[in-house]
Design a protein around this motif. Structure first.
Motif, PDB file in Angstrom:
ATOM      1  N   TYR A   1       0.859  -1.183   0.000  1.00 11.66           N
ATOM      2  CA  TYR A   1       0.000   0.000   0.000  1.00 11.66           C
ATOM      3  C   TYR A   1       0.896   1.233   0.000  1.00 11.66           C
ATOM      4  O   TYR A   1       1.932   1.248   0.666  1.00 11.66           O
TER       5      TYR A   1
ATOM      6  N   TYR B   1       0.885   5.409   0.839  1.00 12.67           N
ATOM      7  CA  TYR B   1       0.181   6.494   1.509  1.00 12.67           C
ATOM      8  C   TYR B   1       1.001   7.775   1.379  1.00 12.67           C
ATOM      9  O   TYR B   1       2.236   7.738   1.328  1.00 12.67           O
TER      10      TYR B   1
ATOM     11  N   PHE C   1      -4.568   7.375   1.730  1.00 12.75           N
ATOM     12  CA  PHE C   1      -4.310   6.177   0.947  1.00 12.75           C
ATOM     13  C   PHE C   1      -4.223   6.524  -0.538  1.00 12.75           C
ATOM     14  O   PHE C   1      -5.079   7.240  -1.060  1.00 12.75           O
TER      15      PHE C   1
ATOM     16  N   GLN D   1      -3.131   0.391  -3.791  1.00 14.09           N
ATOM     17  CA  GLN D   1      -2.736  -0.905  -3.263  1.00 14.09           C
ATOM     18  C   GLN D   1      -2.456  -1.878  -4.395  1.00 14.09           C
ATOM     19  O   GLN D   1      -3.172  -1.899  -5.400  1.00 14.09           O
TER      20      GLN D   1
ATOM     21  N   PHE E   1       4.678   6.956   2.546  1.00 11.62           N
ATOM     22  CA  PHE E   1       4.871   5.694   3.248  1.00 11.62           C
ATOM     23  C   PHE E   1       4.395   4.536   2.390  1.00 11.62           C
ATOM     24  O   PHE E   1       3.388   4.627   1.693  1.00 11.62           O
TER      25      PHE E   1
ATOM     26  N   GLN F   1      -1.479  -3.703   8.747  1.00 16.30           N
ATOM     27  CA  GLN F   1      -0.487  -3.201   7.813  1.00 16.30           C
ATOM     28  C   GLN F   1       0.737  -2.733   8.584  1.00 16.30           C
ATOM     29  O   GLN F   1       0.614  -2.080   9.619  1.00 16.30           O
TER      30      GLN F   1
ATOM     31  N   TYR G   1      -2.895   3.190  15.561  1.00 17.95           N
ATOM     32  CA  TYR G   1      -1.467   3.248  15.291  1.00 17.95           C
ATOM     33  C   TYR G   1      -0.864   4.377  16.111  1.00 17.95           C
ATOM     34  O   TYR G   1      -1.499   5.386  16.390  1.00 17.95           O
TER      35      TYR G   1
ATOM     36  N   LEU H   1      -6.797   1.309   4.502  1.00 18.07           N
ATOM     37  CA  LEU H   1      -7.128   1.945   5.767  1.00 18.07           C
ATOM     38  C   LEU H   1      -7.417   3.412   5.537  1.00 18.07           C
ATOM     39  O   LEU H   1      -6.677   4.090   4.820  1.00 18.07           O
TER      40      LEU H   1
END
Lengths: 113, 110
Positions: free
Chosen positions: A33, A35, A45, A48, A90, A102, B35, B98
Motif C-alpha cells: 500500500y 500512503y 491512501f 494498493q 509511506f 499493515q 497506530y 485503511l
C-alpha cells in the motif's frame, strides 16, 4: 523495525521533475500500500497492489503511478512534480489482499522546490 | 464515504491514564485500528478491533462499539516516550485500505 524498507529516505527535487520511490515489503507479504502524509491532510491512501496486480485506488493523482514487480517490491512514480507534492510517502505491507494489519516502512520525505 | 473524528491534541502527566476517543461513520466496516506515530517516523501498529468490546495489550487497551461508531484507546501508566500522535483508522468497505483520522497528538509531561 517493521521489516518494510523504503528508499530513498530523503529526496529533494524541483518542480516539473519526476521521481521514483521504492518499497520492499516484509518477507511473505503479498500486498503493498502507498500512503501520502502531509501536515494538513494526514495519512491519505493512494493505491494498493496485491501479488503484482492493482487492487484498490484511493486519492492518487493522474500524475502518479505505481507498480509491483514479480519479486513483490513496488515503485511509486511521481511526475510533473508540484510544490504541493512535498510530503512523507509511506509504503505498508500486509500478508493478504484485505487490509488486516499493515506494517509501515520508514517513509520517503520528498521536498519539491 | 467514510469520516473519522478524533481530538487534535491531548495532554497528560507521567503515570496517569488517558483515553483517546474516535468516532467514525462508514458505509461498510471491516475493523478499526490504532497506530502510534512519533514525529517524522512510521506509524506502528497498536491494536485491531473487529468485534465489540475491550482488547487489552499491556499498558494499552482499545474498545469498540460498532452500533455507536465509537472506539477509544486507553493508555495506562503514561511514560514520556508515549508522547506521539495516535491514529485511528477504519478498514474501507472493500477491506483493501485503511482510512485514517488526522490523529491525536498526545503530550506527556513530568
Amino acid at each position: 523495525d517493521s521489516g518494510v524498507t523504503q528508499t530513498p529516505k530523503h529526496l529533494i527535487t524541483a518542480t516539473g521533475q519526476r521521481v521514483t520511490l521504492r518499497c520492499s515489503p516484509r518477507s511473505g507479504d503479498l500486498s503493498v500500500y502507498w500512503y501520502q502524509q502531509s501536515l494538513d491532510q494526514g495519512l491519505q491512501f493512494l493505491i494498493q497492489y496485491y501479488n503484482g496486480e492493482e487492487r484498490a485506488k484511493g486519492n492518487i493523482l493522474e500524475r502518479f503511478s505505481a507498480q509491483q514487480f514479480p519479486d513483490l517490491h513496488s515503485e511509486l512514480n511521481l511526475s510533473s512534480l508540484e510544490l504541493g507534492d512535498s510530503a512523507l510517502y509511506f509504503c505498508a505491507s500486509s500478508v493478504a489482499g484485505r487490509a488486516k494489519t499493515q506494517y509501515f516502512g520508514p517513509g520517503t520525505r520528498l521536498l519539491v522546490l | 464515504g467514510q469520516n473519522i473524528d478524533q481530538p487534535t491534541e491531548m495532554t497528560a502527566t507521567e503515570g496517569a491514564i488517558v483515553q483517546i476517543n474516535c468516532t467514525y461513520q462508514t458505509s461498510g466496516f471491516n475493523g478499526l485500528f490504532w497506530y502510534q506515530q512519533h514525529a517524522g517516523e512510521a506509524p506502528t501498529f497498536l491494536s485491531y478491533n473487529v468485534l465489540d468490546g475491550l482488547e487489552e495489550k499491556g499498558r494499552f487497551s482499545s474498545f469498540l462499539s460498532r452500533s455507536k461508531g465509537y472506539s477509544y484507546l486507553l493508555l495506562k501508566e503514561l511514560q514520556m516516550k508515549d508522547s506521539a500522535s495516535y491514529l485511528c483508522a477504519v478498514s474501507n468497505q472493500a477491506g483493501t485500505a485503511l482510512i485514517f483520522g488526522k490523529g491525536t497528538t498526545l503530550s506527556v509531561s513530568s
